[in-house]
Design a protein around this motif. Structure first.
Motif, PDB file in Angstrom:
ATOM      1  N   ALA A  70       0.823  -1.210   0.000  1.00  0.00           N
ATOM      2  CA  ALA A  70       0.000   0.000   0.000  1.00  0.00           C
ATOM      3  C   ALA A  70       0.859   1.262   0.000  1.00  0.00           C
ATOM      4  N   SER A  71       1.990   1.231   0.698  1.00  0.00           N
ATOM      5  CA  SER A  71       2.838   2.419   0.769  1.00  0.00           C
ATOM      6  C   SER A  71       3.403   2.790  -0.596  1.00  0.00           C
ATOM      7  N   ILE A  72       3.742   1.779  -1.410  1.00  0.00           N
ATOM      8  CA  ILE A  72       4.275   2.043  -2.749  1.00  0.00           C
ATOM      9  C   ILE A  72       3.180   2.593  -3.655  1.00  0.00           C
ATOM     10  N   ALA A  73       2.009   1.951  -3.628  1.00  0.00           N
ATOM     11  CA  ALA A  73       0.898   2.413  -4.465  1.00  0.00           C
ATOM     12  C   ALA A  73       0.455   3.812  -4.063  1.00  0.00           C
ATOM     13  N   LYS A 126     -10.569   3.527 -11.625  1.00  0.00           N
ATOM     14  CA  LYS A 126     -10.225   3.161 -12.996  1.00  0.00           C
ATOM     15  C   LYS A 126      -9.018   2.230 -13.060  1.00  0.00           C
ATOM     16  N   LEU A 127      -8.202   2.229 -12.002  1.00  0.00           N
ATOM     17  CA  LEU A 127      -7.007   1.387 -11.977  1.00  0.00           C
ATOM     18  C   LEU A 127      -7.209   0.097 -11.190  1.00  0.00           C
ATOM     19  N   GLY A 128      -8.407  -0.080 -10.655  1.00  0.00           N
ATOM     20  CA  GLY A 128      -8.673  -1.287  -9.884  1.00  0.00           C
ATOM     21  C   GLY A 128      -8.105  -1.262  -8.485  1.00  0.00           C
ATOM     22  N   LEU A 129      -7.769  -0.081  -7.986  1.00  0.00           N
ATOM     23  CA  LEU A 129      -7.278   0.049  -6.617  1.00  0.00           C
ATOM     24  C   LEU A 129      -8.450   0.124  -5.649  1.00  0.00           C
ATOM     25  N   GLU A 130      -8.300  -0.480  -4.490  1.00  0.00           N
ATOM     26  CA  GLU A 130      -9.357  -0.471  -3.475  1.00  0.00           C
ATOM     27  C   GLU A 130      -9.154   0.738  -2.558  1.00  0.00           C
ATOM     28  N   LEU A 131      -9.712   1.848  -2.970  1.00  0.00           N
ATOM     29  CA  LEU A 131      -9.602   3.099  -2.228  1.00  0.00           C
ATOM     30  C   LEU A 131     -11.003   3.504  -1.791  1.00  0.00           C
ATOM     31  N   ARG A 145      -6.343  -0.086   0.325  1.00  0.00           N
ATOM     32  CA  ARG A 145      -6.006  -1.481   0.631  1.00  0.00           C
ATOM     33  C   ARG A 145      -5.306  -2.086  -0.579  1.00  0.00           C
ATOM     34  N   CYS A 146      -4.142  -2.652  -0.343  1.00  0.00           N
ATOM     35  CA  CYS A 146      -3.411  -3.374  -1.388  1.00  0.00           C
ATOM     36  C   CYS A 146      -2.862  -4.661  -0.775  1.00  0.00           C
ATOM     37  N   ALA A 147      -3.073  -5.766  -1.469  1.00  0.00           N
ATOM     38  CA  ALA A 147      -2.647  -7.055  -0.936  1.00  0.00           C
ATOM     39  C   ALA A 147      -3.227  -7.201   0.479  1.00  0.00           C
ATOM     40  N   ASP A 148      -2.374  -7.388   1.480  1.00  0.00           N
ATOM     41  CA  ASP A 148      -2.866  -7.565   2.854  1.00  0.00           C
ATOM     42  C   ASP A 148      -2.588  -6.350   3.724  1.00  0.00           C
ATOM     43  N   GLU A 149      -2.412  -5.194   3.108  1.00  0.00           N
ATOM     44  CA  GLU A 149      -2.007  -3.996   3.837  1.00  0.00           C
ATOM     45  C   GLU A 149      -3.017  -2.875   3.593  1.00  0.00           C
ATOM     46  N   ALA A 150      -3.219  -2.056   4.621  1.00  0.00           N
ATOM     47  CA  ALA A 150      -4.106  -0.898   4.491  1.00  0.00           C
ATOM     48  C   ALA A 150      -3.383   0.345   4.977  1.00  0.00           C
ATOM     49  N   LEU A 151      -3.709   1.463   4.351  1.00  0.00           N
ATOM     50  CA  LEU A 151      -3.044   2.722   4.662  1.00  0.00           C
ATOM     51  C   LEU A 151      -4.058   3.846   4.518  1.00  0.00           C
ATOM     52  N   VAL A 152      -4.066   4.783   5.470  1.00  0.00           N
ATOM     53  CA  VAL A 152      -4.938   5.955   5.375  1.00  0.00           C
ATOM     54  C   VAL A 152      -4.128   7.110   4.790  1.00  0.00           C
ATOM     55  N   ILE A 153      -4.699   7.784   3.798  1.00  0.00           N
ATOM     56  CA  ILE A 153      -4.011   8.898   3.155  1.00  0.00           C
ATOM     57  C   ILE A 153      -4.879  10.150   3.180  1.00  0.00           C
ATOM     58  N   ASP A 154      -4.210  11.293   3.126  1.00  0.00           N
ATOM     59  CA  ASP A 154      -4.869  12.589   3.236  1.00  0.00           C
ATOM     60  C   ASP A 154      -4.737  13.330   1.901  1.00  0.00           C
ATOM     61  N   PRO A 155      -5.808  13.401   1.102  1.00  0.00           N
ATOM     62  CA  PRO A 155      -5.713  14.074  -0.200  1.00  0.00           C
ATOM     63  C   PRO A 155      -5.466  15.567  -0.085  1.00  0.00           C
ATOM     64  N   PHE A 156      -5.809  16.155   1.055  1.00  0.00           N
ATOM     65  CA  PHE A 156      -5.631  17.592   1.261  1.00  0.00           C
ATOM     66  C   PHE A 156      -4.157  17.946   1.429  1.00  0.00           C
ATOM     67  N   ASN A 157      -3.398  17.019   1.990  1.00  0.00           N
ATOM     68  CA  ASN A 157      -1.981  17.244   2.262  1.00  0.00           C
ATOM     69  C   ASN A 157      -1.101  16.384   1.370  1.00  0.00           C
ATOM     70  N   GLY A 158      -1.379  16.445   0.078  1.00  0.00           N
ATOM     71  CA  GLY A 158      -0.522  15.805  -0.902  1.00  0.00           C
ATOM     72  C   GLY A 158      -0.528  14.301  -0.893  1.00  0.00           C
ATOM     73  N   LEU A 162      -1.168   8.659   6.834  1.00  0.00           N
ATOM     74  CA  LEU A 162      -1.488   9.045   8.199  1.00  0.00           C
ATOM     75  C   LEU A 162      -1.436   7.827   9.122  1.00  0.00           C
ATOM     76  N   SER A 163      -0.695   7.951  10.212  1.00  0.00           N
ATOM     77  CA  SER A 163      -0.663   6.909  11.231  1.00  0.00           C
ATOM     78  C   SER A 163      -1.870   7.063  12.152  1.00  0.00           C
ATOM     79  N   ALA A 164      -2.057   6.108  13.069  1.00  0.00           N
ATOM     80  CA  ALA A 164      -3.136   6.223  14.052  1.00  0.00           C
ATOM     81  C   ALA A 164      -2.946   7.472  14.905  1.00  0.00           C
ATOM     82  N   ALA A 165      -1.691   7.777  15.241  1.00  0.00           N
ATOM     83  CA  ALA A 165      -1.422   8.990  16.033  1.00  0.00           C
ATOM     84  C   ALA A 165      -1.768  10.245  15.237  1.00  0.00           C
ATOM     85  N   ASP A 166      -1.477  10.227  13.937  1.00  0.00           N
ATOM     86  CA  ASP A 166      -1.831  11.371  13.086  1.00  0.00           C
ATOM     87  C   ASP A 166      -3.348  11.563  13.052  1.00  0.00           C
TER      88      ASP A 166
END
Length: 284
Positions: A70-73, A126-131, A145-158, A162-166
């Motif tokens: 997920a981090s790479i995607a 359109k790319l088949g990503l689970e967002l 979500r990619c493979a077995d990993e999930a990541l939260v991202i902030d579209p406002f900040n590029g 975001l971690s749980a603490a963030d």
């Protein structure tokens, strides 16, 4: 907006209101909503730009993006959206109404979290990503979500990860220092709810400006998109009362009662019943 174009836009938004959530095209509908306020635009040019975003992201994510970490995607997606095309949050004029209009956001390359998130969601779909957009209060964020990993991202900040603490810090910046991160805040929401969240930004600004005619327009198109939402009918009823349209207000409250009762929404049904009772007292 020319009459025929406005009628066609209304027909499309009403048709979307009758469709299941999975069948909704988020960017297309956001552009239709934008066109209600910008009659001069050519939607085709904006759709061409959306295709350009997808093509650039496809080039950046050549090798089975859904199977990447997920981090790479997420990094590649952010590199296209925030890097190549410079889509960033409007930190200087956050309350500018243009930030809630997708056409303006495309023109200016800046907007609200939810408007920028719609662009990310369009490209990912359109790319088949689970967002997915999350039910996070005050600041719209996305979960990839990619493979077995999930990541939260902030579209406002590029597209920042975001971690749980963030997330907790972000929540407390909105709700105060005692706020707690709950599972509900991290639940995925559907396309219809994201579009309603977008329109709710416009609605809130109209009400704060005491522009109740504008507020009524916005609630009306929210109802086109979500005709079964009892709360929207209640809001319409209140706005119709403010405009002096007592018959229309009574109809809106009565519809609210029917919808809320059918869905077991006791509180909103009770509020509408009381509003209708008071309205009938004034009319008699």
């Amino acid at each position: 907006m020319m009459g025929d174009d406005a009628d066609e836009t209304e027909r499309e938004l009403r048709a979307a209101g009758a469709m299941p959530d999975a069948g909704l095209d988020i960017a297309h509908l956001a552009l239709l909503l934008a066109a209600r306020d910008r009659p001069e635009i050519s939607p085709a040019s904006y759709r061409a730009h959306l295709d350009e975003l997808v093509a650039a992201a496809r080039d950046a994510l050549r090798d089975a993006p859904a199977m990447m970490p997920a981090s790479i995607a997420a990094g590649a997606l952010a590199g296209v959206m925030a890097g190549m095309f410079r889509y960033l949050g409007d930190t200087e004029t956050y309350d500018d109404p243009r930030n809630a209009n997708l056409a303006h956001v495309i023109d200016r390359r800046k907007g609200l979290p939810v408007t920028l998130g719609i662009l990310y969601l369009h490209v990912a779909s359109k790319l088949g990503l689970e967002l997915a957009g999350l039910n996070f209060p005050g600041h719209f964020v996305l979960r990839l979500r990619c493979a077995d990993e999930a990541l939260v991202i902030d579209p406002f900040n590029g597209g920042q990860a975001l971690s749980a603490a963030d997330l907790l810090a972000l929540l407390r910046s909105v709700e105060g220092p005692q706020a707690r991160l709950t599972p509900e805040a991290c639940e995925a929401v559907g396309t219809r709810d994201i579009l309603l969240r977008l329109e709710n930004n416009i609605l809130g600004r109209a009400i704060r400006a005491n522009d109740f005619g504008r507020a009524r327009e916005v609630v009306t198109r929210m109802i086109w998109l979500a005709p079964q939402r009892a709360g929207l009918r209640f809001e319409l009823g209140r706005l119709e009362v403010h405009a002096g349209h007592m018959g229309a207000a009574a109809d809106a409250f009565a519809t609210c009662i029917d919808l809320a009762s059918g869905l077991g929404e006791v509180r909103i049904a009770g509020m509408a019943e009381e509003a209708l009772r008071r309205l009938k007292t004034k009319l008699n």
